[in-house]
Design a protein around this motif. Structure first.
Motif, PDB file in Angstrom:
ATOM      1  N   ASN A  99     -14.020 -36.015 -60.766  1.00 27.48           N
ATOM      2  CA  ASN A  99     -12.700 -35.823 -61.373  1.00 27.48           C
ATOM      3  C   ASN A  99     -12.778 -34.769 -62.475  1.00 27.48           C
ATOM      4  OD1 ASN A  99      -9.991 -36.583 -61.415  1.00 27.48           O
ATOM      5  ND2 ASN A  99     -10.296 -37.965 -63.146  1.00 27.48           N
ATOM      6  N   ALA A 100     -13.846 -34.858 -63.292  1.00 27.40           N
ATOM      7  CA  ALA A 100     -14.029 -33.917 -64.393  1.00 27.40           C
ATOM      8  C   ALA A 100     -14.171 -32.491 -63.873  1.00 27.40           C
ATOM      9  CB  ALA A 100     -15.263 -34.305 -65.202  1.00 27.40           C
ATOM     10  N   GLU A 101     -14.950 -32.314 -62.782  1.00 22.94           N
ATOM     11  CA  GLU A 101     -15.173 -30.966 -62.256  1.00 22.94           C
ATOM     12  C   GLU A 101     -13.872 -30.347 -61.771  1.00 22.94           C
ATOM     13  OE1 GLU A 101     -18.536 -28.606 -59.687  1.00 22.94           O
ATOM     14  OE2 GLU A 101     -18.398 -30.787 -59.532  1.00 22.94           O
ATOM     15  N   LYS A 102     -13.019 -31.133 -61.172  1.00 21.33           N
ATOM     16  CA  LYS A 102     -11.729 -30.605 -60.694  1.00 21.33           C
ATOM     17  C   LYS A 102     -10.883 -30.117 -61.868  1.00 21.33           C
ATOM     18  CE  LYS A 102      -7.510 -31.983 -58.254  1.00 21.33           C
ATOM     19  NZ  LYS A 102      -6.651 -31.523 -59.369  1.00 21.33           N
ATOM     20  N   TYR A 103     -10.790 -30.938 -62.929  1.00 23.10           N
ATOM     21  CA  TYR A 103      -9.993 -30.539 -64.080  1.00 23.10           C
ATOM     22  C   TYR A 103     -10.543 -29.266 -64.727  1.00 23.10           C
ATOM     23  CZ  TYR A 103      -7.317 -34.925 -64.217  1.00 23.10           C
ATOM     24  OH  TYR A 103      -6.460 -35.966 -63.939  1.00 23.10           O
ATOM     25  N   ILE A 104     -11.859 -29.193 -64.868  1.00 16.81           N
ATOM     26  CA  ILE A 104     -12.460 -28.048 -65.565  1.00 16.81           C
ATOM     27  C   ILE A 104     -12.316 -26.790 -64.727  1.00 16.81           C
ATOM     28  CG2 ILE A 104     -14.591 -27.122 -66.535  1.00 16.81           C
ATOM     29  CD1 ILE A 104     -15.433 -30.123 -66.923  1.00 16.81           C
ATOM     30  N   ASP A 105     -12.550 -26.893 -63.414  1.00 18.29           N
ATOM     31  CA  ASP A 105     -12.372 -25.718 -62.546  1.00 18.29           C
ATOM     32  C   ASP A 105     -10.943 -25.213 -62.621  1.00 18.29           C
ATOM     33  OD1 ASP A 105     -15.000 -25.806 -61.798  1.00 18.29           O
ATOM     34  OD2 ASP A 105     -14.645 -26.776 -59.849  1.00 18.29           O
TER      35      ASP A 105
ATOM     36  N   ALA B 236     -12.951 -24.455 -72.137  1.00 17.46           N
ATOM     37  CA  ALA B 236     -13.159 -24.859 -70.742  1.00 17.46           C
ATOM     38  C   ALA B 236     -14.592 -24.579 -70.305  1.00 17.46           C
ATOM     39  CB  ALA B 236     -12.170 -24.128 -69.841  1.00 17.46           C
ATOM     40  N   PHE B 237     -15.137 -23.442 -70.717  1.00 17.99           N
ATOM     41  CA  PHE B 237     -16.522 -23.126 -70.356  1.00 17.99           C
ATOM     42  C   PHE B 237     -17.503 -24.050 -71.091  1.00 17.99           C
ATOM     43  CE2 PHE B 237     -14.358 -19.274 -69.054  1.00 17.99           C
ATOM     44  CZ  PHE B 237     -14.987 -18.980 -67.848  1.00 17.99           C
ATOM     45  N   GLU B 238     -17.161 -24.429 -72.316  1.00 13.29           N
ATOM     46  CA  GLU B 238     -18.031 -25.366 -73.026  1.00 13.29           C
ATOM     47  C   GLU B 238     -18.093 -26.708 -72.303  1.00 13.29           C
ATOM     48  OE1 GLU B 238     -18.270 -27.845 -77.224  1.00 13.29           O
ATOM     49  OE2 GLU B 238     -17.225 -25.918 -77.198  1.00 13.29           O
ATOM     50  N   VAL B 239     -16.934 -27.222 -71.901  1.00 12.10           N
ATOM     51  CA  VAL B 239     -16.916 -28.505 -71.202  1.00 12.10           C
ATOM     52  C   VAL B 239     -17.609 -28.380 -69.841  1.00 12.10           C
ATOM     53  CG1 VAL B 239     -15.434 -30.337 -70.282  1.00 12.10           C
ATOM     54  CG2 VAL B 239     -14.812 -29.191 -72.410  1.00 12.10           C
ATOM     55  N   HIS B 240     -17.481 -27.211 -69.210  1.00 10.19           N
ATOM     56  CA  HIS B 240     -18.196 -27.001 -67.946  1.00 10.19           C
ATOM     57  C   HIS B 240     -19.704 -27.075 -68.181  1.00 10.19           C
ATOM     58  CE1 HIS B 240     -19.861 -24.662 -64.497  1.00 10.19           C
ATOM     59  NE2 HIS B 240     -18.939 -25.356 -63.834  1.00 10.19           N
TER      60      HIS B 240
ATOM     61  N   GLY C   6     -29.704 -24.726 -66.401  1.00 12.75           N
ATOM     62  CA  GLY C   6     -29.535 -23.286 -66.255  1.00 12.75           C
ATOM     63  C   GLY C   6     -28.066 -22.900 -66.198  1.00 12.75           C
ATOM     64  N   ARG C   7     -27.290 -23.603 -65.355  1.00  8.73           N
ATOM     65  CA  ARG C   7     -25.852 -23.323 -65.264  1.00  8.73           C
ATOM     66  C   ARG C   7     -25.141 -23.741 -66.556  1.00  8.73           C
ATOM     67  NH1 ARG C   7     -23.057 -25.561 -60.053  1.00  8.73           N
ATOM     68  NH2 ARG C   7     -21.353 -24.291 -60.903  1.00  8.73           N
ATOM     69  N   ALA C   8     -25.669 -24.798 -67.209  1.00  4.14           N
ATOM     70  CA  ALA C   8     -25.083 -25.199 -68.488  1.00  4.14           C
ATOM     71  C   ALA C   8     -25.227 -24.071 -69.502  1.00  4.14           C
ATOM     72  CB  ALA C   8     -25.752 -26.467 -69.004  1.00  4.14           C
ATOM     73  N   CYS C   9     -26.423 -23.475 -69.575  1.00  9.60           N
ATOM     74  CA  CYS C   9     -26.645 -22.360 -70.500  1.00  9.60           C
ATOM     75  C   CYS C   9     -25.686 -21.212 -70.198  1.00  9.60           C
ATOM     76  CB  CYS C   9     -28.081 -21.856 -70.398  1.00  9.60           C
ATOM     77  SG  CYS C   9     -29.310 -22.938 -71.144  1.00  9.60           S
ATOM     78  N   ALA C  10     -25.513 -20.906 -68.914  1.00 10.34           N
ATOM     79  CA  ALA C  10     -24.632 -19.800 -68.534  1.00 10.34           C
ATOM     80  C   ALA C  10     -23.201 -20.052 -69.010  1.00 10.34           C
ATOM     81  CB  ALA C  10     -24.668 -19.599 -67.022  1.00 10.34           C
ATOM     82  N   SER C  11     -22.731 -21.295 -68.853  1.00  6.26           N
ATOM     83  CA  SER C  11     -21.363 -21.614 -69.276  1.00  6.26           C
ATOM     84  C   SER C  11     -21.232 -21.564 -70.790  1.00  6.26           C
ATOM     85  CB  SER C  11     -20.971 -22.999 -68.756  1.00  6.26           C
ATOM     86  OG  SER C  11     -20.855 -22.996 -67.353  1.00  6.26           O
ATOM     87  N   TYR C  12     -22.225 -22.108 -71.495  1.00  5.32           N
ATOM     88  CA  TYR C  12     -22.182 -22.063 -72.964  1.00  5.32           C
ATOM     89  C   TYR C  12     -22.207 -20.620 -73.459  1.00  5.32           C
ATOM     90  CZ  TYR C  12     -23.212 -27.100 -72.990  1.00  5.32           C
ATOM     91  OH  TYR C  12     -23.172 -28.468 -72.815  1.00  5.32           O
ATOM     92  N   GLU C  13     -22.972 -19.758 -72.783  1.00  5.49           N
ATOM     93  CA  GLU C  13     -23.040 -18.355 -73.203  1.00  5.49           C
ATOM     94  C   GLU C  13     -21.693 -17.669 -73.016  1.00  5.49           C
ATOM     95  OE1 GLU C  13     -26.274 -17.024 -70.821  1.00  5.49           O
ATOM     96  OE2 GLU C  13     -27.822 -17.704 -72.226  1.00  5.49           O
ATOM     97  N   VAL C  14     -20.984 -17.985 -71.932  1.00  9.84           N
ATOM     98  CA  VAL C  14     -19.643 -17.426 -71.738  1.00  9.84           C
ATOM     99  C   VAL C  14     -18.716 -17.905 -72.854  1.00  9.84           C
ATOM    100  CG1 VAL C  14     -17.613 -17.396 -70.252  1.00  9.84           C
ATOM    101  CG2 VAL C  14     -19.892 -17.202 -69.244  1.00  9.84           C
ATOM    102  N   ALA C  15     -18.783 -19.200 -73.178  1.00  8.32           N
ATOM    103  CA  ALA C  15     -17.937 -19.746 -74.250  1.00  8.32           C
ATOM    104  C   ALA C  15     -18.227 -19.044 -75.572  1.00  8.32           C
ATOM    105  CB  ALA C  15     -18.169 -21.253 -74.374  1.00  8.32           C
ATOM    106  N   MET C  16     -19.495 -18.778 -75.847  1.00  8.17           N
ATOM    107  CA  MET C  16     -19.860 -18.101 -77.094  1.00  8.17           C
ATOM    108  C   MET C  16     -19.357 -16.658 -77.117  1.00  8.17           C
ATOM    109  SD  MET C  16     -21.374 -20.155 -79.178  1.00  8.17           S
ATOM    110  CE  MET C  16     -22.141 -19.009 -80.309  1.00  8.17           C
TER     111      MET C  16
END
Length: 652
Positions: A55-61, A73-77, A88-98
């Protein structure tokens, strides 16, 4: 209700842990506005907390699709990816948020945690073989911890340790949860176990140094920090750990040098810059401290602690642009409560200096409303504890336990309420050649607790003191001197300026019959309001509510009246207003009470070059001034509750 009000209501439910209600409010709004990124993101956070990951992935996407520039949104992803075991994907999303929002401090912390998780295998080589089968569990636990679900994380760590008792990372991370709950002795046990298995685990030494600082095991903390430097000399964090440990021993100049090394390695470390500024302020390098605080803000514009620390200098004035920047930060709904409290306090102090007292009070009140929620204070417990102290420490008790020998070292306790002139008294006495100035020490409490541990563990203070023998009272004295030795330089007198020690006047009489107790007094309304407008780094939980503050003052006065009655002449009251009005005679009175010969330096206290750690550090480096006398009158319209509570003692 407007969209912002609905979002605020949902966000409030999330912050209080009511995730089901958060999700209900979000779904209710999304039924009519399905492409609102803020509500989609919030629904994703609530779903993660409820462990509804699909459910969370659908909302975030959906949130990222409709608003590809929305940093939250990228932070929550990233949070979701951690839970799914993909750092690895978590780091990528956090880097986009930053990149989208460089000022997101929490995102930066999560990015660092996810990077640490990727490096965990290399950090503890001796345990690599035993840890490998638990990598999935470990990722999941760290993800739970990152998202605030400490209970789920702790259960996983304990399960790993049940199956593999020598699992290094599980034990270290479990220690981290113990630290979060302030169970520092538990954390120490876990970390020492880690270091038995992996003696070259730099991060474990770092964690242990921090825990030992919390336990006031300062020599041990310094040694642990030295181990961090030995194992990781190329990391800025190693020098920061060493600076933090050595600074607590009073070696402020050495701490500054260590922070400078850290900053040279990592110039973006706003926290190191701010911590270095604290030490620069303490040793009187005010201009350097101001420059460092401002540099921390330049590096990290939402660094609220730096703003608060600048205001806390008490002699500093902000530029209009800085005031506007603080006000803008307060309009950010995602700003953490601790930062919000710091900014309100800083604005209150600045507006007071501009004589805008109504606006200043509103900021002080807003700060304290936030801060009180994080404090634990029970006024009924205070009153009942003082009842028991008064009942126990009567004339018969003193007569029965008298006879301890005088110590070669004379402690001088400066007690009272905060913001009552105690730092001024300390600075006057510390200017004398026979007196060591220290700071607000917590060692007397720990010395009393140490002796009590061998007695009835279920009994509370002061009840266990009724069982003490002459050897126990001597034990308190010996441990207190041993614990404070690190802060002393060999003078026959030393000052302990912890205001809360007024509860231990009776203890000091029996453990140190030659001790000197100075009660720093100030007009009750100035004393109380001075505490109300001070955001304390720690302690003093009674100061954030006007009613609790007034009631606490009455209890303090009741206990001091008792000490004067049963120990006549043992405590010297010193009125701040009298010191301001007639410095010469009050200095002579202080020295006479302590049994010290007159020295001119005590009158020129503002010229004394020493470290001062309290909020009054810059004020006592100025000649005596009277602008703080009757300051409460500027706020009189806001003090009705306080005046009513203090009415029984105000005529005096």
């Amino acid at each position: 209700m407007s969209q912002n009000e609905k979002l605020g209501a949902a966000f409030s439910q999330l912050r209080t842990g009511n995730f089901v209600e958060t999700l209900r409010l979000c779904e209710q709004f999304l039924a009519t506005s399905p492409e609102d990124a803020s509500f989609l993101c919030l629904a994703g956070q609530a779903s993660i907390a409820l462990k509804q990951f699909d459910n969370a992935e659908k909302y975030i996407d959906d949130a990222i699709r409709v608003s590809p520039d929305f940093a939250p949104a990228f932070e929550v992803h990233g949070d979701l990816m951690l839970l799914k075991g993909d750092p690895g994907r978590a780091c990528a999303s956090y880097e986009v948020a930053m990149r989208l929002d460089p000022g997101r401090n929490l995102t930066h912390e999560k990015l660092e945690r996810s990077r640490q998780l990727e490096k965990a295998a290399a950090t503890a080589k001796p345990a690599a073989a035993t840890r490998k089968p638990f990598e999935d569990e470990l990722r999941k636990a760290v993800a739970f911890e990152t998202n605030g679900d400490l209970q789920s994380a702790e259960m996983i760590y304990r399960e790993i340790l049940t199956r593999e008792p020598n699992h290094v990372e599980a034990a270290r991370l479990l220690a981290g949860i113990a630290v979060h709950h302030k169970r520092y002795r538990d954390a120490e046990v876990f970390l020492k176990k880690v270091l038995e298995i992996a003696p070259d685990h730099a991060r474990a030494w770092l964690d242990l140094a921090n825990v030992q600082r919390e336990l006031d095991q300062l020599d041990d903390a310094v040694e642990s920090a030295r181990q961090v430097l030995r194992l990781a000399p190329g990391n800025a964090e190693s020098y920061m750990a060493y600076a933090g440990a050595i600074g607590m021993t009073g070696a402020h100049e050495e701490a500054i040098e260590a922070y400078q090394r850290a900053i040279a390695m990592a110039p973006e470390k706003a926290g190191a810059m701010c911590a270095m500024a604290h030490h620069q302020k303490t040793v009187g390098h005010q201009n350097d401290a101001i420059a460092s605080y401002r540099r921390a803000i330049a590096i990290k514009p939402d660094h609220a602690e730096a703003y608060w620390s600048l205001a806390n200098l008490k002699t500093f004035r902000f530029e209009d642009e800085e005031v506007a920047a603080m006000q803008a930060l307060l309009r950010d709904e995602s700003l953490p409560d601790v930062s919000r409290a710091q900014l309100h306090n800083a604005l209150g102090l600045e507006l007071e200096s501009r004589k805008d007292y109504d606006a200043a009070f509103q900021n002080f009140a807003a700060c304290n409303k936030i801060q009180r929620l994080s404090e634990s204070y029970d006024p009924v417990e205070t009153e009942t504890t003082y009842d028991r102290i008064i009942d126990l420490f009567d004339a018969d008790f003193f007569a029965k336990n008298a006879g301890a020998p005088a110590s070669e070292i004379t402690p001088v306790l400066v007690v009272g309420l905060p913001r009552s002139g105690s730092t001024l008294i300390e600075q006057i006495l510390a200017s004398h050649s026979q007196v060591d100035g220290t700071h607000e020490l917590g060692d007397l409490t720990r010395a009393v607790q140490s002796v009590r541990r061998g007695k009835n563990r279920r009994a509370r203070f002061p009840d266990t003191l009724a069982e003490l023998t002459p050897a126990d009272w001597q034990g308190i004295a010996d441990e207190y001197l041993q614990r404070t030795e690190i802060f002393r330089s060999g003078a026959p007198f030393f000052i302990d300026k912890n205001p809360n020690n007024f509860v231990y006047v009776g203890v000091m009489k029996l453990a140190f019959p030659n001790a000197r107790i100075i009660n720093a007094r100030r007009h009750p309304l100035d004393s109380c309001f001075g505490s109300f407008k001070q955001l304390f780094a720690s302690g003093q939980p009674f100061t954030y509510d006007m009613i609790e503050l007034g009631e606490y003052y009455l209890q303090y006065q009741r206990l001091m009246d008792h000490w004067h009655a049963v120990l006549p002449g043992f405590v010297l009251d010193v009125q701040y207003e009298d010191v301001v009005a007639d410095l010469d005679s009050q200095v002579a009175r202080l020295l006479d009470y302590c049994g010290l010969p007159f020295e001119e330096a005590c009158l020129r206290f503002h010229e004394t070059n020493r470290a001062v750690k309290t909020a009054s550090s810059e004020q006592v480096r100025r000649p005596i001034y009277s602008s703080s006398v009757n300051l409460w009158r500027n706020y009189e319209d806001h003090l009705d509750e306080l005046i009513q509570i203090l009415q029984p003692i105000l005529p005096d």
